[in-house]
Design an enzyme around this catalytic site. Structure first.
Site, PDB file in Angstrom:
ATOM      1  N   PRO A 145       6.158   6.452  -1.443  1.00 34.38           N
ATOM      2  CA  PRO A 145       6.753   7.715  -1.007  1.00 34.38           C
ATOM      3  C   PRO A 145       5.665   8.799  -1.079  1.00 34.38           C
ATOM      4  CG  PRO A 145       8.129   6.614  -2.656  1.00 34.38           C
ATOM      5  CD  PRO A 145       6.855   5.841  -2.585  1.00 34.38           C
TER       6      PRO A 145
ATOM      7  N   LEU B 108       0.834  -1.205   0.000  1.00 35.08           N
ATOM      8  CA  LEU B 108       0.000   0.000   0.000  1.00 35.08           C
ATOM      9  C   LEU B 108       0.872   1.259   0.000  1.00 35.08           C
ATOM     10  CD1 LEU B 108      -2.891   1.259   0.397  1.00 35.08           C
ATOM     11  CD2 LEU B 108      -2.506   1.100   2.854  1.00 35.08           C
TER      12      LEU B 108
ATOM     13  N   GLY C 241      20.294  -1.045  33.910  1.00 29.59           N
ATOM     14  CA  GLY C 241      21.472  -0.178  33.987  1.00 29.59           C
ATOM     15  C   GLY C 241      22.283  -0.249  32.699  1.00 29.59           C
TER      16      GLY C 241
ATOM     17  N   GLU D 256       1.148   0.307  10.272  1.00 31.64           N
ATOM     18  CA  GLU D 256      -0.298   0.079  10.369  1.00 31.64           C
ATOM     19  C   GLU D 256      -0.986   1.285  11.039  1.00 31.64           C
ATOM     20  OE1 GLU D 256      -1.671  -3.900  10.972  1.00 31.64           O
ATOM     21  OE2 GLU D 256       0.194  -4.757  10.205  1.00 31.64           O
TER      22      GLU D 256
ATOM     23  N   ILE E 188       7.878  -2.478   2.148  1.00 30.25           N
ATOM     24  CA  ILE E 188       6.902  -3.566   2.068  1.00 30.25           C
ATOM     25  C   ILE E 188       7.434  -4.816   2.772  1.00 30.25           C
ATOM     26  CG2 ILE E 188       5.500  -4.992   0.498  1.00 30.25           C
ATOM     27  CD1 ILE E 188       4.877  -1.854   0.619  1.00 30.25           C
TER      28      ILE E 188
ATOM     29  N   THR F 274       0.415   5.372  12.369  1.00 26.93           N
ATOM     30  CA  THR F 274       1.199   5.920  13.483  1.00 26.93           C
ATOM     31  C   THR F 274       0.262   6.252  14.662  1.00 26.93           C
ATOM     32  OG1 THR F 274       0.900   8.193  12.721  1.00 26.93           O
ATOM     33  CG2 THR F 274       2.839   7.026  11.862  1.00 26.93           C
TER      34      THR F 274
HETATM   35  C1  FAD Z   1       9.517  -1.817   9.001  1.00 24.34           C
HETATM   36  C2  FAD Z   1       8.295  -1.320   8.281  1.00 24.34           C
HETATM   37  C3  FAD Z   1       7.426  -2.234   7.706  1.00 24.34           C
HETATM   38  C4  FAD Z   1       6.328  -1.775   6.955  1.00 24.34           C
HETATM   39  N1  FAD Z   1       5.539  -2.684   6.293  1.00 24.34           N
HETATM   40  C5  FAD Z   1       4.602  -2.224   5.421  1.00 24.34           C
HETATM   41  C6  FAD Z   1       3.874  -3.134   4.588  1.00 24.34           C
HETATM   42  O1  FAD Z   1       4.044  -4.352   4.662  1.00 24.34           O
HETATM   43  N2  FAD Z   1       3.002  -2.633   3.682  1.00 24.34           N
HETATM   44  C7  FAD Z   1       2.771  -1.293   3.563  1.00 24.34           C
HETATM   45  O2  FAD Z   1       1.961  -0.909   2.713  1.00 24.34           O
HETATM   46  N3  FAD Z   1       3.421  -0.398   4.360  1.00 24.34           N
HETATM   47  C8  FAD Z   1       4.335  -0.833   5.262  1.00 24.34           C
HETATM   48  N4  FAD Z   1       5.028   0.051   6.055  1.00 24.34           N
HETATM   49  C9  FAD Z   1       4.752   1.486   5.925  1.00 24.34           C
HETATM   50  C10 FAD Z   1       4.106   2.097   7.151  1.00 24.34           C
HETATM   51  O3  FAD Z   1       2.773   1.691   7.271  1.00 24.34           O
HETATM   52  C11 FAD Z   1       4.264   3.631   7.040  1.00 24.34           C
HETATM   53  O4  FAD Z   1       5.655   3.901   7.164  1.00 24.34           O
HETATM   54  C12 FAD Z   1       3.469   4.369   8.079  1.00 24.34           C
HETATM   55  O5  FAD Z   1       2.100   4.272   7.841  1.00 24.34           O
HETATM   56  C13 FAD Z   1       3.846   5.869   8.141  1.00 24.34           C
HETATM   57  O6  FAD Z   1       3.842   6.449   6.867  1.00 24.34           O
HETATM   58  P1  FAD Z   1       5.118   7.281   6.372  1.00 24.34           P
HETATM   59  O7  FAD Z   1       6.324   6.456   6.597  1.00 24.34           O
HETATM   60  O8  FAD Z   1       4.846   7.723   4.983  1.00 24.34           O
HETATM   61  O9  FAD Z   1       5.225   8.516   7.355  1.00 24.34           O
HETATM   62  P2  FAD Z   1       4.384   9.870   7.280  1.00 24.34           P
HETATM   63  O10 FAD Z   1       2.982   9.590   6.983  1.00 24.34           O
HETATM   64  O11 FAD Z   1       5.117  10.824   6.386  1.00 24.34           O
HETATM   65  O12 FAD Z   1       4.507  10.380   8.779  1.00 24.34           O
HETATM   66  C14 FAD Z   1       5.526  11.242   9.263  1.00 24.34           C
HETATM   67  C15 FAD Z   1       5.013  11.887  10.550  1.00 24.34           C
HETATM   68  O13 FAD Z   1       3.896  12.754  10.235  1.00 24.34           O
HETATM   69  C16 FAD Z   1       2.769  12.398  11.007  1.00 24.34           C
HETATM   70  N5  FAD Z   1       1.557  12.628  10.238  1.00 24.34           N
HETATM   71  C17 FAD Z   1       1.290  12.228   8.967  1.00 24.34           C
HETATM   72  N6  FAD Z   1       0.069  12.625   8.593  1.00 24.34           N
HETATM   73  C18 FAD Z   1      -0.465  13.282   9.644  1.00 24.34           C
HETATM   74  C19 FAD Z   1      -1.710  13.940   9.885  1.00 24.34           C
HETATM   75  N7  FAD Z   1      -2.676  13.961   8.969  1.00 24.34           N
HETATM   76  N8  FAD Z   1      -1.895  14.514  11.093  1.00 24.34           N
HETATM   77  C20 FAD Z   1      -0.948  14.477  12.043  1.00 24.34           C
HETATM   78  N9  FAD Z   1       0.245  13.880  11.872  1.00 24.34           N
HETATM   79  C21 FAD Z   1       0.487  13.290  10.688  1.00 24.34           C
HETATM   80  C22 FAD Z   1       2.985  10.930  11.325  1.00 24.34           C
HETATM   81  O14 FAD Z   1       2.237  10.512  12.448  1.00 24.34           O
HETATM   82  C23 FAD Z   1       4.479  10.891  11.562  1.00 24.34           C
HETATM   83  O15 FAD Z   1       4.763  11.305  12.862  1.00 24.34           O
HETATM   84  C24 FAD Z   1       6.094  -0.386   6.841  1.00 24.34           C
HETATM   85  C25 FAD Z   1       6.957   0.526   7.478  1.00 24.34           C
HETATM   86  C26 FAD Z   1       8.042   0.075   8.174  1.00 24.34           C
HETATM   87  C27 FAD Z   1       8.969   1.097   8.801  1.00 24.34           C
END
Ligand code: FAD
Length: 387
Positions: free
Chosen positions: A130, A127, A343, A367, A159, A369
């Site tokens: 960038p 899903l 510690g 899943e 992913i 934040t």
């Molecule tokens: C190890 C790992 C495994 C993963 N596995 C999968 C997977 O299998 N499939 C998949 O599809 N994805 C996967 N992900 C992606 C993951 O779901 C996303 O990284 C996560 O949802 C956050 O999105 P982002 O990284 O784009 O951060 P951003 O959305 O850019 O967030 C950056 C910051 O901004 C905040 N923020 C963003 N929007 C808002 C808002 N509207 N209001 C307030 N605060 C906001 C966030 O809370 C965060 O603090 C994985 C990520 C990691 C690190």
């Protein structure tokens, strides 16, 4: 699974077997998993044999058929060790598998689910892109319809299980968002389809042994039958419902990890000494243990309540986010206290709490934040008040 297909006696057996597998076969090998950044083949094979690749897949497709109330009890056991263990079969049972279980056509289910449940096929949920993580409705991957199917183009990142995947559950836009919906559909794309390129394994903070990578789709052709549910309109709904269910599971995993951090802390506090006094006799150390214990017990109750409300259909929106928010933040604090209780030793690589501290940091990010969970809860409460 909404309704359990497993009676309480059989489930007790599954739970006991899983607890014993985790504690006697995996816990002693955590360091090996961390150092090799891989789950050993014999552990993978044992997990397959126990049905762990399909515990949440219905029995008609070869799974164990657990419902979410049972899933969370299992997850609390799995969370007790390296979180990479659960990640190995997490996408099959959870975010990827549940899209098929809840939204797939009969043909799609019969083509894929049995192999997913047995572990022959590893399914990944693609899903995030960038610029489209917290806000997946803004995703830009595109699927264009042709006479014989669809052509998919796009860039996915982070992913889980991508380097091992046989099947990608891929979300892509078939039209711009409009008054009728987000325009997001979901497709079943075999990993060996021409044009699917999996990037290098990401170098992560923790959860060694669980792999993520970018996945690039360049003019990938799939037949009409690859469109999940046979409808362009189920994609976004499928993603949201699969993620909401997954949040209760992640909350349970957090409770399992917190219990482990607590047990490690109690053991350490009961044995380590300073100036001849056992550190567990210091009341400030006891206070840290007390806060850990309170977090674990509160989390366990909350997770079970959220799972019950999911299965009854009473709350599939607010409660999953409440459980994920509370339990993932709770385990972060419990793991931090565990390092503190240890510690300087707690900062060393060969101590379990150091790994737990890094492993659980992810739980507040994926899943949805913690900020996104707060938005879902707050918005949901206001919506209820206005209706
Ligand atoms: C190890 C790992 C495994 C993963 N596995 C999968 C997977 O299998 N499939 C998949 O599809 N994805 C996967 N992900 C992606 C993951 O779901 C996303 O990284 C996560 O949802 C956050 O999105 P982002 O990284 O784009 O951060 P951003 O959305 O850019 O967030 C950056 C910051 O901004 C905040 N923020 C963003 N929007 C808002 C808002 N509207 N209001 C307030 N605060 C906001 C966030 O809370 C965060 O603090 C994985 C990520 C990691 C690190």
């Amino acid at each position: 699974m909404t309704t359990s297909q497993v009676g309480s006696e059989d489930f007790r057996h599954i739970l006991t077997q899983t607890r014993s597998f985790v504690r006697t076969s995996v816990v002693p090998r955590e360091q090996e998993i961390m150092d090799a950044d891989a789950i050993p083949d014999d552990i993978r094979d044992a997990a397959k044999a126990m049905g762990l690749f399909g515990y949440a897949i219905p029995q008609e497709w070869g799974g164990l058929g657990l419902d979410l109330t049972q899933d969370v009890d299992l997850a609390m056991e799995l969370g007790y060790t390296s979180l990479a263990l659960r990640s190995m079969f997490g996408t099959n049972n959870g975010i990827a598998g549940q899209v098929l279980v809840a939204f797939g056509t009969d043909e799609q289910k019969s083509t894929w689910l049995e192999r997913i449940a047995s572990g022959e096929v590893v399914a990944s949920f693609a899903l995030t892109e960038p610029g489209a993580g917290s806000d997946p409705a803004g995703l830009r991957s595109q699927a264009i319809q042709t006479d014989d199917g669809w052509i998919i183009n796009g860039e996915k990142r982070f992913i889980t299980n991508a380097p091992l995947a046989d099947l990608f559950v891929v979300f892509a836009r078939t039209r711009p968002a409009d008054a009728d919906g987000t325009g997001i559909a979901v497709f079943l794309v075999p990993a060996d389809a021409s044009g699917v390129q999996v990037g290098a394994k990401d170098r992560k903070m923790g959860q060694e042994g669980a792999w993520t990578a970018d996945v690039h789709f360049a003019d990938v052709r799939v037949p009409h039958s690859a469109l999940v549910g046979g409808s362009e309109d189920v994609g976004y709904r499928a993603a949201m419902s699969s993620l909401a269910r997954g949040r209760v599971h992640i909350a349970a995993l957090s409770v399992g990890a917190a219990q482990r951090a607590l047990d490690e802390s109690v053991n350490y506090a009961a044995t380590a000494t300073q100036g001849g006094t056992t550190i567990g006799e210091f009341q400030l150390v006891q206070a840290m243990l007390a806060d850990q214990q309170a977090g674990v017990m509160a989390g366990r109750s909350l997770v079970r309540e959220a799972a019950r409300a999911w299965v009854s259909g009473e709350d599939r929106r607010i409660a999953p986010s409440v459980a994920k928010l509370f339990c993932t933040e709770m385990v972060g604090k419990v793991a931090d206290l565990a390092v503190q209780i240890h510690g300087g030793s707690g900062y060393m690589r060969d101590v379990p709490v150091e790994r737990i501290y890094r492993d659980v940091r992810l739980l507040r990010l994926y899943e949805g934040t913690s900020e996104i969970q707060r938005l879902i809860i707050g918005r949901g409460l206001i919506k209820q008040a206005l209706h």
